[in-house]
Design an enzyme around this catalytic site. Structure first.
Site, mmCIF file in Angstrom:
data_model
loop_
_atom_site.group_PDB
_atom_site.id
_atom_site.type_symbol
_atom_site.label_atom_id
_atom_site.label_comp_id
_atom_site.label_asym_id
_atom_site.label_seq_id
_atom_site.Cartn_x
_atom_site.Cartn_y
_atom_site.Cartn_z
ATOM 1 N N ARG A 120 -24.403 15.128 41.965
ATOM 2 C CA ARG A 120 -24.932 16.465 42.253
ATOM 3 C C ARG A 120 -26.458 16.507 42.224
ATOM 4 N NH1 ARG A 120 -22.146 20.973 38.932
ATOM 5 N NH2 ARG A 120 -23.280 22.184 40.487
ATOM 6 N N CYS A 121 -27.087 15.409 41.815
ATOM 7 C CA CYS A 121 -28.537 15.350 41.668
ATOM 8 C C CYS A 121 -29.164 14.662 42.882
ATOM 9 C CB CYS A 121 -28.878 14.583 40.389
ATOM 10 S SG CYS A 121 -30.628 14.228 40.181
ATOM 11 N N LYS A 122 -30.112 15.340 43.507
ATOM 12 C CA LYS A 122 -30.765 14.786 44.693
ATOM 13 C C LYS A 122 -31.482 13.464 44.378
ATOM 14 C CE LYS A 122 -34.097 15.763 48.275
ATOM 15 N NZ LYS A 122 -35.390 16.304 48.547
#
Length: 113
Positions: A9-11
């Protein structure tokens, strides 16, 4: 073997995974939110990172601000807190057999590939 501690979920974590994938090296993905690190694993990782536990904490997370900010915590307490709340661990982290790096910026990952 290369390991990336990853949060999909983390860019920045996705960018880090792309760098690892493009390296052509064998690697494994550990989704540390689904498969949390033990205290011993986290301590070993901190040694490879060559940083103090507080340097690995995501201090802008709500859970940190509401429960731990401005408290005098020992290194062992910080390790326990991160293993109980893996969302507080900075990401991505990439390690090889000898060293590890936090991929912020993601280009730093190339140091361990």
């Amino acid at each position: 073997m290369i390991t990336i501690y990853h949060n999909a979920r983390c860019k920045k974590s996705r960018e880090g995974l792309e760098i690892v994938e493009n390296s052509g090296k064998d690697f494994k993905i550990r989704e540390y939110l689904k498969d949390p690190l033990s205290e011993d694993e986290l301590k070993d990782l901190l040694v490879k990172l060559n940083i103090a536990p507080l340097q690995l904490v995501r201090t802008n997370e709500k859970i940190w601000k509401e429960n731990y900010k401005n408290k005098d915590l020992s290194e062992n307490e910080l390790v326990r807190i991160m293993t109980e709340n893996p969302k507080l661990i900075e990401r991505p982290i990439v390690e090889n057999e000898i060293e590890a790096v936090v991929g912020r910026p993601p280009e730093d990952i190339k140091k361990v590939l």
